[in-house]
Scaffold this motif. Structure first.
Motif, PDB file in Angstrom:
ATOM      1  N   PHE A 185       0.272  -6.252   5.472  1.00  0.00           N
ATOM      2  CA  PHE A 185       0.403  -4.809   5.263  1.00  0.00           C
ATOM      3  C   PHE A 185       1.025  -4.223   6.510  1.00  0.00           C
ATOM      4  N   CYS A 227     -10.195  -6.598   4.456  1.00  0.00           N
ATOM      5  CA  CYS A 227      -8.765  -6.591   4.165  1.00  0.00           C
ATOM      6  C   CYS A 227      -8.477  -5.627   3.017  1.00  0.00           C
ATOM      7  N   MET A 228      -7.237  -5.159   2.911  1.00  0.00           N
ATOM      8  CA  MET A 228      -6.882  -4.177   1.881  1.00  0.00           C
ATOM      9  C   MET A 228      -6.479  -4.811   0.559  1.00  0.00           C
ATOM     10  N   VAL A 271       0.828  -1.213   0.000  1.00  0.00           N
ATOM     11  CA  VAL A 271       0.000   0.000   0.000  1.00  0.00           C
ATOM     12  C   VAL A 271       0.860   1.260   0.000  1.00  0.00           C
ATOM     13  N   CYS A 272       1.797   1.360   0.917  1.00  0.00           N
ATOM     14  CA  CYS A 272       2.595   2.584   0.971  1.00  0.00           C
ATOM     15  C   CYS A 272       3.935   2.435   0.239  1.00  0.00           C
ATOM     16  N   MET A 324      -4.267   3.677   8.971  1.00  0.00           N
ATOM     17  CA  MET A 324      -4.817   4.654   8.037  1.00  0.00           C
ATOM     18  C   MET A 324      -6.100   4.097   7.383  1.00  0.00           C
ATOM     19  N   HIS A 325      -6.022   2.833   6.999  1.00  0.00           N
ATOM     20  CA  HIS A 325      -7.169   2.179   6.372  1.00  0.00           C
ATOM     21  C   HIS A 325      -8.386   2.228   7.294  1.00  0.00           C
ATOM     22  N   CYS A 382      -0.301   1.466   7.623  1.00  0.00           N
ATOM     23  CA  CYS A 382      -1.327   1.403   6.582  1.00  0.00           C
ATOM     24  C   CYS A 382      -2.637   0.852   7.122  1.00  0.00           C
ATOM     25  N   GLN A 393     -15.849   7.263   7.212  1.00  0.00           N
ATOM     26  CA  GLN A 393     -16.950   7.151   6.254  1.00  0.00           C
ATOM     27  C   GLN A 393     -18.121   6.372   6.851  1.00  0.00           C
ATOM     28  N   VAL A 410      -9.747   5.843   7.717  1.00  0.00           N
ATOM     29  CA  VAL A 410     -10.498   6.319   6.540  1.00  0.00           C
ATOM     30  C   VAL A 410     -11.880   5.663   6.499  1.00  0.00           C
TER      31      VAL A 410
END
Lengths: 486, 199
Positions: free
Chosen positions: A153, A176-177, A134-135, A160-161, A157, A168, A164
């Motif tokens: 990850f 999972c990312m 991711v980063c 941050m995930h 990250c 929302q 975010v």
């Protein structure tokens, strides 16, 4: 010019604001066993609207949820966090989850998105460093974490995930990312990576909301800023009253109580009304002309039996027909008469007929809804009329109290009557609809009689009025018994 | 956060440039500004579709929360497709919304868009008029999409009949693109398109 006819019935809201402990029982027809001289009967059998529920605080709900989580996690020997994921995806049905788990644990865990659908490949190589996809920063391996899918990850990250997603409004659905990976992040994993306290709080608040919403026995009170959660072990489309803010709503859908119409139909009806409001507004303007002398009449009270102050003509506000025809036993104005030749007519005529049919029901729905909205006003008028009577030596204030009781019942009957129109609109033509509309007409006739009698009550003799109240309420419960299907 | 976004975009930019798809001229990205917040993408219309031979330009805006949120992508090149607005170029694609994953990249987005051109999802439409035509009149849809590809994306197939109809409307004082939209929406029925344009 305006001719005003008074009609009185008690404010629906004030009726509904009563609960067992803070208000005299006399207005509260729903929650009292009114006849003490009659032996105790089981209300769950006689009252079609009988509903058992309790109002819970946030803490009580949390305790309840935690107990369920503990039972499942002990039962299956899994972490409370995983138990929560399973409960959330299975409507908190512990036994169903336990059975499924014993049958095929893998299947359950995959379908609940706890485990990936394909066996994950462990990270190969023994390098001390990895690059986070991711980063794209190479970091020491200890900084990497993964869910059961083993998609690694870096810690930052993940944080941050989560932040975010939470900002929302997403909580229990955070996954999972990795691409096409549906594995959900359980609570302990999320909290482990959240350090900011406001984020942790938000996360816990959102998960709590998701849990309550997924729990069939629980429902948030829809009242503004109300934190109460209603619980019923028998979750049905029944009438619940919040003990805090007194909001009245249907337990199943959280909308305004709507018996005998069911949740699905009322939603369809309200959407339709909202869509068609322009046409309907035009039709159901607040004034109508007297069918006899054509003087303009504004209806400012709840009764549909109108008497023109100009020509003294008695007529029905709904259909503008002669009231005499309504006084007899067969009160027909609530019934929509379908054109029998409609199938042979052109599309255009059919469309017009469809609109006519809708407007027939909509007008009646609106009429009763407006009558109910005028209740506060009519109650005031009732008060001042009683005052006058008392002043002129006709009985005491207490002698006249029965009128308020009657007005409360009237509001309740009118409320049910209002909600019979969407029901009738969506009913298929046939003997059942005929029976329904017959009962609806009967109820409507008795409601108008009651309304008329309350308005015109001249003596403190309550016998006649009480008789009328009894008839109206009987008609209401009969209709609900026969057609309320929850 | 912006730091990660820029870092990622830099890396992805290189990844796309080096990818085999670029070698085959299937996808392309260009930087629009220096701070990596906006890019210009380009995809080739896939073979055996009405978009074949066309080149479609995309606007790619990178949010500050990238890659935790998806990039905002829309078509600059006008296109006739059920999942892409013929007016704004807005795209209806799950991975640009709730199915986005932080591990996805610009390359995967561009390839997914290319796949979308090959396989439309008319049941999840962005442009209702196009979706209706796609479902009810497949041949007309194909001809219309080919025509749009020819006019706006440099596609090879010229449709003389359509061009003539547009020319007639232009002679009547209608804007060319408006004429094309009206005709496309009414299955190239001159009468109905005219009626709509002059009503």
């Amino acid at each position: 010019m305006e001719a005003t006819l008074k009609s009185l019935s008690q404010d629906a809201d004030s009726d509904m604001e009563c609960s067992d402990n803070d208000c005299l029982d006399e207005y509260d027809y729903y929650n009292t066993a009114d006849d003490n001289d009659i032996e105790q009967i089981d209300p769950s059998k006689t009252d079609p609207e009988y509903f058992e529920y309790e109002c819970l605080t946030e803490e009580q709900v949390e305790r309840l949820l935690n107990e369920t989580v503990e039972i499942l996690s002990n039962n299956l020997q899994i972490t409370p966090s995983l138990a929560k994921v399973l409960l959330h995806s299975h409507g908190w049905a512990v036994t169903i989850i336990a059975t499924k788990y014993r049958g095929n644990p893998d299947h359950l865990l995959i379908s609940s998105k706890v485990k990936p659908s394909t066996t994950p490949l462990p990270v190969s190589g023994c390098s001390r460093y990895l690059t986070c996809p991711v980063c794209v920063t190479p970091q020491i391996i200890e900084k990497f974490f993964s869910l059961s899918c083993l998609h690694l990850f870096c810690k930052d990250c993940w944080t941050m995930h989560f932040e975010v997603q939470i900002s929302q409004g997403i909580s229990t659905a955070i996954s999972c990312m990795a691409r096409d990976c549906e594995v959900l992040a359980p609570e302990d994993f999320v909290l482990k990576h959240l350090s900011r306290s406001n984020m942790r709080e938000k996360y816990q608040q959102y998960t709590f909301q998701d849990y309550v919403k997924s729990h069939p026995e629980l429902r948030f009170c829809p009242g503004p800023n109300c934190q109460v959660v209603i619980r019923s072990r028998e979750p049905k489309a029944k009438r619940s009253i919040c003990c805090q803010c007194k909001t009245i709503f249907c337990f199943k859908c959280g909308m305004d109580y709507h018996a005998p119409t069911d949740c699905h139909i009322i939603k369809k009806w309200l959407t339709k009304c909202a869509d068609d409001s322009e046409t309907a507004n035009y039709i159901s303007a607040h004034t109508k002309d007297c069918p006899n002398c054509h003087i303009c009449i504004e209806k400012n009270g709840g009764c549909n039996h109108m008497q023109c102050y100009n020509c003294k003509y008695d007529f029905c506000w709904m259909c503008l027909g002669d009231w005499k025809a309504h006084g007899s036993e067969y009160y027909e104005c609530s019934r929509y008469k379908e054109n029998p030749n409609i199938a042979h007519e052109s599309v255009h005529v059919q469309a017009r007929e469809a609109l006519k049919k809708y407007l027939h029901y909509y007008e009646r729905w609106e009429n009763h809804s407006k009558s109910l909205k005028l209740e506060a006003h009519t109650l005031e008028k009732l008060k001042s009329r009683i005052n006058q009577k008392v002043m002129s030596g006709l009985g005491t204030w207490i002698d006249w109290q029965y009128l308020f009781t009657a007005a409360g019942l009237l509001a309740k009957c009118r409320y049910t009557l209002q909600y019979t129109y969407p029901y009738a609109y969506y009913m298929e033509v046939g003997p059942r609809k005929e029976l329904f509309e017959y009962q609806q007409a009967q109820l409507e006739a008795e409601i108008e009689n009651l309304s008329w009698k309350i308005e015109r009550a001249e003596t403190t003799d309550r016998g006649d009025l009480e008789n009328q109240m009894d008839i109206a309420e009987k008609r209401r419960t009969t209709l609900l018994k026969d057609f309320l299907d929850v | 956060m912006a730091n990660i976004a820029a870092q990622r975009i830099k890396r992805e930019f290189k990844e796309v440039i080096k990818s085999e798809e670029v070698a085959k001229c299937a996808i392309k990205v260009e930087l629009v500004n220096d701070n990596y917040t906006e890019l210009k993408g380009e995809i080739a219309g896939p073979p055996d579709t009405p978009y074949e031979g066309g080149n479609f330009i995309l606007e790619i805006k990178v949010p500050e929360t990238y890659p935790f949120n998806p990039p905002k992508v829309r078509f600059i090149t006008k296109i006739w497709h059920p999942n892409i607005s013929s007016v704004t170029g807005a795209i209806c694609l799950d991975i640009l919304k709730d199915q986005w994953a932080a591990a996805m990249t610009l390359r995967t987005v561009l390839l997914s868009l290319q796949a979308l051109l090959s396989a439309a999802e008319p049941d999840d439409p962005q442009d209702a008029v196009v979706a209706k035509q796609f479902k009810e009149n497949a041949e007309m849809f194909h001809l219309t999409a080919c025509h749009w590809t020819n006019i706006y994306a440099g596609g090879p197939s010229v449709n003389k009949d359509f061009d003539d109809k547009i020319k007639k409307l232009v002679e009547m004082g209608v804007d060319e693109h408006e004429a094309r939209v009206a005709l496309s929406s009414y299955n190239w029925d001159m009468e109905r398109a005219t009626e709509q344009l002059f009503s």
